[in-house]
Design a protein around this motif. Structure first.
Motif, PDB file in Angstrom:
ATOM      1  N   ALA A  91      54.132  -9.752 -29.926  1.00  0.00           N
ATOM      2  CA  ALA A  91      55.216 -10.192 -29.039  1.00  0.00           C
ATOM      3  C   ALA A  91      55.003  -9.661 -27.620  1.00  0.00           C
ATOM      4  O   ALA A  91      55.174 -10.392 -26.638  1.00  0.00           O
TER       5      ALA A  91
ATOM      6  N   THR B 283      45.476 -14.185 -30.542  1.00  0.00           N
ATOM      7  CA  THR B 283      46.373 -13.041 -30.375  1.00  0.00           C
ATOM      8  C   THR B 283      47.123 -12.731 -31.663  1.00  0.00           C
ATOM      9  O   THR B 283      47.182 -11.585 -32.122  1.00  0.00           O
TER      10      THR B 283
ATOM     11  N   ASP C  51      57.040 -18.681 -22.122  1.00  0.00           N
ATOM     12  CA  ASP C  51      56.539 -19.483 -23.234  1.00  0.00           C
ATOM     13  C   ASP C  51      56.352 -20.944 -22.844  1.00  0.00           C
ATOM     14  O   ASP C  51      56.420 -21.845 -23.678  1.00  0.00           O
TER      15      ASP C  51
ATOM     16  N   THR D  38      53.299 -15.500 -32.162  1.00  0.00           N
ATOM     17  CA  THR D  38      54.222 -14.835 -33.089  1.00  0.00           C
ATOM     18  C   THR D  38      54.222 -15.519 -34.451  1.00  0.00           C
ATOM     19  O   THR D  38      54.211 -14.856 -35.497  1.00  0.00           O
TER      20      THR D  38
ATOM     21  N   GLY E  59      51.882 -11.451 -26.094  1.00  0.00           N
ATOM     22  CA  GLY E  59      52.190 -12.858 -25.859  1.00  0.00           C
ATOM     23  C   GLY E  59      53.114 -13.061 -24.672  1.00  0.00           C
ATOM     24  O   GLY E  59      52.894 -13.955 -23.845  1.00  0.00           O
ATOM     25  N   ASN E  60      54.129 -12.221 -24.577  1.00  0.00           N
ATOM     26  CA  ASN E  60      55.062 -12.328 -23.446  1.00  0.00           C
ATOM     27  C   ASN E  60      54.407 -11.947 -22.132  1.00  0.00           C
ATOM     28  O   ASN E  60      54.752 -12.489 -21.070  1.00  0.00           O
TER      29      ASN E  60
ATOM     30  N   ASP F 158      52.360 -15.091 -21.264  1.00  0.00           N
ATOM     31  CA  ASP F 158      53.158 -16.312 -21.099  1.00  0.00           C
ATOM     32  C   ASP F 158      54.638 -15.952 -21.149  1.00  0.00           C
ATOM     33  O   ASP F 158      55.321 -16.205 -22.148  1.00  0.00           O
TER      34      ASP F 158
ATOM     35  N   ALA G 218      53.212 -17.446 -26.345  1.00  0.00           N
ATOM     36  CA  ALA G 218      54.031 -16.392 -26.949  1.00  0.00           C
ATOM     37  C   ALA G 218      54.593 -16.824 -28.308  1.00  0.00           C
ATOM     38  O   ALA G 218      54.497 -16.089 -29.303  1.00  0.00           O
TER      39      ALA G 218
ATOM     40  N   ALA H 253      46.733 -18.226 -28.333  1.00  0.00           N
ATOM     41  CA  ALA H 253      47.881 -17.828 -29.155  1.00  0.00           C
ATOM     42  C   ALA H 253      47.440 -17.461 -30.571  1.00  0.00           C
ATOM     43  O   ALA H 253      47.861 -16.436 -31.121  1.00  0.00           O
TER      44      ALA H 253
END
Length: 363
Positions: free
Chosen positions: A206, A195, A216, A225, A209-210, A213, A221, A192
């Motif tokens: 976003a 990223t 989440d 962020t 991350g999505n 995961d 994710a 995380a």
């Protein structure tokens, strides 16, 4: 710019940009554009560039001040209101590792980008704008740096273009690396932070991350962020440091250009007051979150409306910059800015991985 005698023509220019921005919002809602995570800002600059290379010559010159208004005043307000997306609690939520990684990434990317720009013989403004976009928050950082650097509009557009290309590539590359086990050396928190600290745009973070995961459930994710938002917070101090550094450079250039026996004009420091407004809004938003007793920024009353207005203002600024950018100016700049962005991208992907692994391991 909005003087009484010229107000109507200026408003015509602003209205033109606003209409393009509404179109950008509409197009950004198309499913294929959503899947690519292209925000209205990116669509807006594309529409502006299409206009610049087709009908721009038919634009009445009296409308130009309205376009300039969008690239200056509207832009500054967009950056200030961007602070309503952030709170100080977000920094506390992810802790020291994310802050350290973000700080190193931002510092090395900007300083390294300026140095590489010299080696590649790229003009300093283009190198600085490109490096700032890669280092902090993509297009929003480029827009924030523009009033401080005071470069030509096409250089801003080139910097934004590099962000779009490499940021979009990352959005697909990172989930592939995650699924194929290339990121197994990092914990979920490490993935995380990696990223959030190395991807260009908030939308790219976003999206990636999505993809890694979706629910989440692993915290990838959400933490990615937040890590990205900490990088966004660094925009204000970076702009302040940049303003002092550029003032010194301009002072030296003015002294070198002045004729012997004459006195050089003093170079004024450009204080990015909107950057302080950006920080003040973050603090205000943090207080609002505390007073309202809500867990997320989006639960603060009217926050969603303010975010929508802010995105529209930034889209107007991007669209206006696009209308100032012709293909001839891209040809004039050549491939070197994209080579620079590519080298910075390698640092972010490879160097960012090992940096994150080391920092998370010791913290």
């Amino acid at each position: 710019m909005l003087e009484k005698g010229n107000r109507a023509n200026t408003l015509h220019g602003i209205l033109l940009i606003a209409l393009f921005s509404f179109a950008a919002f509409y197009i950004a809602g198309f499913p294929v554009i959503k899947r690519l995570s292209f925000s209205p800002l990116i669509v807006g600059i594309v529409l502006g560039m299409l206009y610049a290379n087709s009908l721009r010559n038919k634009l009445p010159e009296t409308w130009v001040p309205g376009i300039k208004f969008c690239t200056k005043q509207v832009l500054r307000w967009g950056i200030i209101l961007y602070g309503f997306r952030l709170t100080l609690a977000q920094v506390a939520a992810v802790g020291v590792p994310a802050v350290v990684v973000d700080l190193v990434v931002v510092t090395v990317t900007i300083l390294g980008g300026v140095l590489l720009g010299r080696l590649l013989k790229i003009d300093r403004d283009t190198a600085l704008m490109t490096s700032t976009g890669s280092a902090i928050c993509g297009a929003a950082a480029v827009l924030g740096a523009e009033p401080v650097v005071r470069c030509e509009g096409y250089k801003t557009a080139i910097a934004v273009s590099t962000v779009v290309i490499f940021g979009t590539l990352s959005m697909f590359l990172y989930p592939i690396m995650y699924r194929t086990g290339l990121l197994d050396g990092l914990s979920d928190t490490g993935v995380a932070i990696y990223t959030g600290s190395t991807l260009h745009e908030v939308a790219h973070v976003a999206g990636a991350g999505n993809a890694m995961d979706p629910t989440d459930s692993l915290g990838i994710a959400g933490t990615a962020t937040i890590t990205k938002m900490i990088r966004v917070m660094m925009l204000a101090p970076v702009l302040v440091v940049m303003s002092f550094a550029l003032a010194g450079r301009r002072r030296r250039e003015a002294a070198a250009a002045v004729a012997p026996g004459t006195k050089a004009e003093k170079s004024r420091i450009t204080i990015p007051w909107f950057a302080f407004g950006f920080i003040a809004v973050i603090c205000l938003n943090s207080l609002l979150q505390h007073w309202c007793g809500v867990e997320s920024v989006r639960e603060i009353p009217l926050n969603g409306t303010i975010e929508y207005i802010d995105t529209f203002l930034l889209t107007m600024a991007m669209t206006a910059l696009g209308t100032e950018t012709s293909l001839d100016k891209f040809r004039q700049a050549g491939a070197k800015p994209f080579v620079l962005a590519g080298l910075l991208y390698v640092w972010l992907v490879v160097g960012g991985y090992f940096l994150t692994k080391w920092v998370v391991g010791i913290c």
